[in-house]
Design an enzyme around this catalytic site. Structure first.
Site, PDB file in Angstrom:
ATOM      1  N   HIS A 175     -11.556  -8.674 -13.971  1.00 17.72           N
ATOM      2  CA  HIS A 175     -11.686  -7.638 -13.142  1.00 17.72           C
ATOM      3  C   HIS A 175     -13.048  -7.493 -13.108  1.00 17.72           C
ATOM      4  O   HIS A 175     -13.881  -7.444 -14.250  1.00 17.72           O
ATOM      5  CB  HIS A 175     -11.082  -6.329 -13.378  1.00 17.72           C
ATOM      6  CG  HIS A 175      -9.667  -6.486 -13.113  1.00 17.72           C
ATOM      7  ND1 HIS A 175      -8.746  -5.297 -13.402  1.00 17.72           N
ATOM      8  CD2 HIS A 175      -8.798  -7.577 -12.808  1.00 17.72           C
ATOM      9  CE1 HIS A 175      -7.433  -5.660 -13.019  1.00 17.72           C
ATOM     10  NE2 HIS A 175      -7.396  -6.959 -12.605  1.00 17.72           N
TER      11      HIS A 175
ATOM     12  N   ASN B  58      -1.801  -5.425 -16.456  1.00 18.78           N
ATOM     13  CA  ASN B  58      -3.102  -4.953 -16.065  1.00 18.78           C
ATOM     14  C   ASN B  58      -3.784  -4.434 -16.847  1.00 18.78           C
ATOM     15  O   ASN B  58      -3.463  -3.395 -17.555  1.00 18.78           O
ATOM     16  CB  ASN B  58      -2.757  -4.019 -14.607  1.00 18.78           C
ATOM     17  CG  ASN B  58      -4.073  -3.351 -14.008  1.00 18.78           C
ATOM     18  OD1 ASN B  58      -4.806  -4.222 -13.578  1.00 18.78           O
ATOM     19  ND2 ASN B  58      -4.372  -2.057 -14.434  1.00 18.78           N
ATOM     20  N   GLU B  59      -5.250  -4.844 -17.208  1.00 20.07           N
ATOM     21  CA  GLU B  59      -6.235  -4.140 -17.867  1.00 20.07           C
ATOM     22  C   GLU B  59      -5.545  -3.720 -19.368  1.00 20.07           C
ATOM     23  O   GLU B  59      -5.743  -2.612 -19.447  1.00 20.07           O
ATOM     24  CB  GLU B  59      -6.852  -3.063 -17.019  1.00 20.07           C
ATOM     25  CG  GLU B  59      -7.675  -3.387 -15.966  1.00 20.07           C
ATOM     26  CD  GLU B  59      -8.068  -2.404 -14.838  1.00 20.07           C
ATOM     27  OE1 GLU B  59      -7.999  -1.238 -15.328  1.00 20.07           O
ATOM     28  OE2 GLU B  59      -8.942  -2.896 -14.204  1.00 20.07           O
ATOM     29  N   PRO B  60      -5.296  -4.493 -19.994  1.00 13.20           N
ATOM     30  CA  PRO B  60      -4.771  -4.261 -21.297  1.00 13.20           C
ATOM     31  C   PRO B  60      -5.783  -3.928 -22.335  1.00 13.20           C
ATOM     32  O   PRO B  60      -5.092  -3.574 -23.602  1.00 13.20           O
ATOM     33  CB  PRO B  60      -3.580  -5.406 -21.736  1.00 13.20           C
ATOM     34  CG  PRO B  60      -4.482  -6.789 -21.175  1.00 13.20           C
ATOM     35  CD  PRO B  60      -4.832  -6.220 -19.883  1.00 13.20           C
TER      36      PRO B  60
END
Length: 570
Positions: A273, A193-195
């Site tokens: 996202h 998630n959101e690296p």
């Protein structure tokens, strides 16, 4: 004067504009695939709480279920007790000799609960188990007496990518054995998630390496499973999300695969996202609202990058697609979050999703928005956290999904003379294209009215319309003239008109009338709960098509509202 009459009188002004909507019931333009059937939340351990189960079951009972359910922290170590912004399953640890030990108890409980509710898992592969993480996380001098793993260790790359490969292979094999490969092939898998921000303490190159080993391990066991990435934040005109997306797509196309030494890496779908605003912790914040236009701009920018990289037409999941960035924050953190409990959230979702559907049609492949919202057990009533329900009282936004679920699978032609003005949106929002806006007030934003038309297999016609303005403080009424052509000539139709607005399908309004109690009980709770049901705007009626097969309906819509009209041939 009753409550609804008082509110309508206070909020309404003379109708100064007419929006013309036309639907051709005889012109099917293709399938309506219900691409919005995705939602998720941070706290994996809330899944199997009583509140979590009931919320999952609500989605599982919708007419277009199953919904795909994504949650964070599935691989983390901890107490296995739900807390805001963290979770754990203790799936993996190592003994004193470094041998892997697996305990599937909690992750099975989470996945079983999702499946038992009538939905399907969207498995986020993350975050790093404590005994697999690069041990350098323990050497952070700034942590003092804090738990170094809980604070940041779960964000670290693996100490050994081959051990990570073995971990993913073992986990995937367990899924295949427990649920059957045919079932698991219908799920989605997403790496991390959101690296591009604090969720990942490695580099972009490290993430690409992790993806290589993950892909090879997963598809060795489940060759037909779907795996996506890079799950980055918004694709703005500049920033880490754009940089990671560019690096990742180039790597998957032409890079050297770290696991196989081949050129490129298999990529089944692409994720990123999008958010319409950022409301930081500020109890004295001045007015700000989400921006539909900014959110849509991020999607268009991402699609352009994907097409330029040679992946045009690949399925896209917007694995967090929301009006704002901070799910667990509420009205006491920033008063601008007030919209989440109201009809505004419902109209925002309907408007944003319809515009996403337009982008998907131009792009030529599905784009799935995933709503990042769920429940927070034991919270006060209507605290404006980003949830679908509060104390088991459904919010208007869930009723928007209820309406969407009732659309058929055959899309019909719908046109509106009230459309988005992208140039005006960009002019009004000073952060447009740069970041999720902080200070966009929506002042001067247009009211958009549009929607979907569809038919189901039983022949019922549905028209879903939204009215939305980014400015939360605009309270006007607009006259709607809905003309439907292509009906059976001279035939009678039973009409139901369902509505979400300030006085319909709105438990928040009733809660205010009850004195906004923190923990309502007894008859007071019952009245609030009763108000959360989907409500008819007017009693059902019979309409008759003309000899030419047309019907014209006239009604009004407040600035923030969603209507669903269904027509059954008698």
């Amino acid at each position: 004067m009753g409550l609804k009459a008082m509110i309508t009188t206070a909020q309404s002004t003379l109708c100064t504009a007419v929006t013309h909507i036309s639907v051709n019931a005889a012109h099917e333009i293709g399938p309506l695939n219900h691409d919005w059937r995705f939602f998720g939340y941070d706290e994996c351990n809330y899944t199997y709480t009583p509140e979590g189960r009931r919320m999952l079951e609500r989605f599982g009972k919708l007419g277009d279920a199953p919904y795909y359910v994504r949650t964070h922290f599935l691989f983390c170590n901890g107490s296995c007790t739900g807390t805001q912004k963290f979770g754990s399953t203790n799936l993996y640890h190592e003994d004193a000799q470094g041998n892997p030990i697996y305990d599937f108890t909690y992750i099975d409980l989470i996945l079983d609960t999702i499946l038992e509710s009538g939905n399907k898992p969207y498995v986020e592969l993350g975050f790093m188990p404590e005994d697999l993480a690069d041990p350098s996380f323990r050497n952070n001098p700034w942590l003092g007496g804090l738990d170094p793993y809980r604070e940041s260790g779960w964000t670290y790359p693996p100490k050994d990518y081959h051990r990570w490969h073995g971990f993913i292979r073992t986990f995937t094999r367990h899924l295949a054995e427990r649920y059957g490969s045919k079932e698991v092939d219908t799920w989605y898998f997403e790496l991390w998630n959101e690296p591009d921000i604090f969720y990942w303490s490695g580099s972009d190159k490290d993430y690409c390496m992790l993806f290589d080993f993950t892909e090879q391990a997963l598809h060795t066991v489940l060759p037909n499973a779907r795996l996506g990435g890079p799950t980055c934040t918004g694709i703005f005109d500049q920033g880490g999300g754009r940089e990671l997306m560019q690096t990742f797509l180039e790597h998957c196309k032409t890079g050297t695969n770290a696991a196989t030494s081949a050129t490129g890496t298999r990529l089944d779908f692409i994720t990123f996202h999008v958010k319409g605003a950022e409301f930081p912790r500020n109890a004295n914040a001045t007015k700000a609202v989400p921006s539909v236009g900014n959110l849509v701009h991020q999607i268009e920018s991402g699609v352009e990058m994907i097409e330029a990289a040679g992946f045009g037409g690949l399925e896209i999941v917007l694995s967090e697609a929301d009006p704002d960035t901070w799910a667990a924050g509420g009205i006491n953190d920033n008063a601008n979050m007030r919209f989440r409990d109201t009809e505004y959230y419902a109209s925002f979702v309907a408007c944003a999703y319809q515009r996403i559907a337009e982008i998907a049609q131009r792009y030529g492949a599905p784009i799935h928005p995933l709503a990042w919202a769920f429940v927070f057990p034991q919270e006060e009533c209507f605290p404006a956290t980003r949830t679908f329900a509060t104390q088991d009282i459904v919010k208007p936004v869930f009723r928007a999904f209820d309406m969407l679920s009732r659309l058929g699978s055959h899309a019909l032609e719908l046109s509106s003379d009230s459309t988005a003005d992208s140039a005006l949106e960009q002019q009004l929002d000073s952060d447009y294209g740069k970041a999720a806006p902080h200070h966009y007030t929506g002042l001067g934003a247009p009211t958009m009215v549009s929607g979907w038309a569809a038919r189901n297999d039983a022949g019922q016609l549905q028209v879903l319309l939204y009215s939305h303005c980014d400015d939360i403080d605009v309270h006007e009424e607009r006259s709607i003239e809905l003309q439907i052509t292509g009906l059976e000539p001279n035939q009678r139709y039973q009409l139901h008109h369902w509505r979400i607005d300030g006085t319909h399908s709105n438990a928040h309004t009733q809660w205010l009338a009850e004195g906004h109690p923190k923990y309502p009980a007894g008859e007071k709770y019952d009245r609030i709960k009763t108000a959360d049901a989907l409500e008819l705007l007017t009693p059902e009626e019979i309409i008759t098509a003309t000899s030419a097969g047309t019907a014209t309906l006239r009604f009004t819509m407040p600035t923030h509202a969603v209507s669903l009209l269904t027509f059954d041939l008698q």
